[in-house]
Scaffold this motif. Sequence first.
Motif, PDB file in Angstrom:
ATOM      1  N   ALA A  49       0.818  -1.117   0.054  1.00 19.36           N
ATOM      2  CA  ALA A  49       0.043   0.098   0.009  1.00 19.36           C
ATOM      3  C   ALA A  49       0.945   1.168   0.043  1.00 19.36           C
ATOM      4  O   ALA A  49       0.601   2.246  -0.704  1.00 19.36           O
ATOM      5  N   ARG A  50       2.035   1.030   0.799  1.00 14.90           N
ATOM      6  CA  ARG A  50       2.832   2.601   0.742  1.00 14.90           C
ATOM      7  C   ARG A  50       3.482   2.451  -0.488  1.00 14.90           C
ATOM      8  O   ARG A  50       3.591   3.706  -1.225  1.00 14.90           O
ATOM      9  N   ARG A  51       3.850   1.352  -1.076  1.00  7.54           N
ATOM     10  CA  ARG A  51       4.637   1.462  -2.413  1.00  7.54           C
ATOM     11  C   ARG A  51       3.569   2.079  -3.523  1.00  7.54           C
ATOM     12  O   ARG A  51       4.247   2.976  -4.182  1.00  7.54           O
ATOM     13  N   LEU A  52       2.661   1.454  -3.698  1.00 11.98           N
ATOM     14  CA  LEU A  52       1.595   2.042  -4.307  1.00 11.98           C
ATOM     15  C   LEU A  52       1.108   3.727  -4.280  1.00 11.98           C
ATOM     16  O   LEU A  52       0.925   4.233  -5.333  1.00 11.98           O
ATOM     17  N   LYS A  53       1.168   3.923  -2.990  1.00 20.27           N
ATOM     18  CA  LYS A  53       0.743   5.334  -2.939  1.00 20.27           C
ATOM     19  C   LYS A  53       1.819   6.351  -3.558  1.00 20.27           C
ATOM     20  O   LYS A  53       1.467   7.361  -4.054  1.00 20.27           O
ATOM     21  N   GLU A  54       3.066   5.740  -3.870  1.00 17.11           N
ATOM     22  CA  GLU A  54       4.214   6.608  -4.298  1.00 17.11           C
ATOM     23  C   GLU A  54       3.741   6.812  -5.965  1.00 17.11           C
ATOM     24  O   GLU A  54       4.328   7.898  -6.507  1.00 17.11           O
ATOM     25  N   HIS A  55       2.820   6.179  -6.372  1.00 12.35           N
ATOM     26  CA  HIS A  55       2.575   6.133  -7.862  1.00 12.35           C
ATOM     27  C   HIS A  55       0.964   6.689  -7.774  1.00 12.35           C
ATOM     28  O   HIS A  55       0.331   6.820  -9.068  1.00 12.35           O
ATOM     29  N   GLY A  56       0.639   7.324  -7.026  1.00  6.68           N
ATOM     30  CA  GLY A  56      -0.608   7.646  -7.011  1.00  6.68           C
ATOM     31  C   GLY A  56      -2.025   6.905  -6.843  1.00  6.68           C
ATOM     32  O   GLY A  56      -3.114   7.201  -7.336  1.00  6.68           O
TER      33      GLY A  56
ATOM     34  N   THR B 175      -2.468  -1.129  10.407  1.00  3.45           N
ATOM     35  CA  THR B 175      -1.965  -0.482   9.342  1.00  3.45           C
ATOM     36  C   THR B 175      -2.480   0.988   9.294  1.00  3.45           C
ATOM     37  O   THR B 175      -3.383   1.560   9.961  1.00  3.45           O
ATOM     38  N   LYS B 176      -1.986   1.604   8.296  1.00  4.30           N
ATOM     39  CA  LYS B 176      -2.185   3.152   7.972  1.00  4.30           C
ATOM     40  C   LYS B 176      -2.391   3.308   6.770  1.00  4.30           C
ATOM     41  O   LYS B 176      -3.440   3.936   6.378  1.00  4.30           O
ATOM     42  N   ALA B 177      -1.684   2.799   5.714  1.00  8.36           N
ATOM     43  CA  ALA B 177      -1.865   3.109   4.352  1.00  8.36           C
ATOM     44  C   ALA B 177      -2.928   2.344   3.795  1.00  8.36           C
ATOM     45  O   ALA B 177      -3.504   2.864   2.642  1.00  8.36           O
ATOM     46  N   LEU B 178      -3.089   0.916   4.071  1.00 12.34           N
ATOM     47  CA  LEU B 178      -3.840  -0.015   3.568  1.00 12.34           C
ATOM     48  C   LEU B 178      -5.597   0.781   3.694  1.00 12.34           C
ATOM     49  O   LEU B 178      -5.872   0.960   4.981  1.00 12.34           O
ATOM     50  N   GLY B 179      -6.248   0.374   2.744  1.00  8.85           N
ATOM     51  CA  GLY B 179      -7.822   0.612   3.032  1.00  8.85           C
ATOM     52  C   GLY B 179      -8.582  -0.868   2.934  1.00  8.85           C
ATOM     53  O   GLY B 179      -7.763  -1.813   2.792  1.00  8.85           O
ATOM     54  N   PHE B 180      -9.686  -0.765   3.089  1.00 10.40           N
ATOM     55  CA  PHE B 180     -10.370  -2.094   3.298  1.00 10.40           C
ATOM     56  C   PHE B 180     -11.810  -2.008   2.472  1.00 10.40           C
ATOM     57  O   PHE B 180     -12.423  -1.149   2.349  1.00 10.40           O
ATOM     58  N   GLU B 181     -12.094  -3.225   1.860  1.00  9.51           N
ATOM     59  CA  GLU B 181     -13.170  -3.378   1.191  1.00  9.51           C
ATOM     60  C   GLU B 181     -14.050  -4.361   1.915  1.00  9.51           C
ATOM     61  O   GLU B 181     -13.645  -5.533   1.892  1.00  9.51           O
TER      62      GLU B 181
END
Length: 285
Positions: free
Chosen positions: A132-139, A167-173
């Motif tokens: 999640a943190r890595r993907l946030k770097e790509h928007g 967690t902090k960056a991860l969202g949940f569905e």
Amino acid sequence: MDGKGKIGVQMMMLKKEIREHGMYEVLKKLTEMGFHAVEVSQIATPPEVIEEMKRAQEELGMEIVALTAMIRNPFKGPNGIPMDSLEEDFDKIVADCHALGCKVVRLGMIDLSLAYSPQAMLQTCDEMEDYARRLKEHGIDLYFHAHHFEYHRWQGKPMMSHFLERTKALGFELDTHWLTRGGMTPEYVGRFKDRILIFHLKDYRIGLLPQDLKMEEFGRLFWEVEQYAEVGEGAIDMPAYIRAGLDSGSRYFMIEQDECYGRTAYESLAISRDNLIGMGYGDWF
């Protein structure tokens, strides 16, 4: 979208139709049925499929809300589930999202190889947070879709509560069917305030045993009376879950049904659509 959400379709329901008719034609059919948002899952996404989705965005106004990946895909193969994995296909996933203007990747399932103990589940939770943190770097935001065993209780609370706290960056569905089977209620959804964006609408019903029941089949059939159902055709209080999801930050509500029991996917989607309109959500389509 203040005060209301947008109802769409989880496209894993339409794998067969996409194989037979192609992605664009299926998206066109959904648009004709009144749907204007989809979430893509369990569907291969080579360049030509990405191009068909772009065409549907431009010509039909279809919104591609989320693409789906796994951390690692143990189901790869000719007869497996054709999904990209963050471990092997990270750059492709990012490129596909950027090509579609899609800002969400969802993990459709926990890493099943690490679902045998609470401690191992926390290990995969940490992996999800790292991605999640890595993907946030790509928007791009990463969301995790839970089934029922993520509500296994450990140290006095469901594993999903541990995931949320860890967690902090991860969202949940979240998913109405799996929340119900996991023993949760609409009130539990409030714990995920501002950590959820997409909510699955899937009903839950109890079927009946066959008339010609053979006792040697009783054990299997006894469990199979638990069924998926069209929205509004089961036992779940859908308006209560929709309110809870909306209040907690969900803006997209995706109809999903894993098994249609003799109906076509389009027939089941039409029943769910009509029932949701009857519940007062006609302007959410």
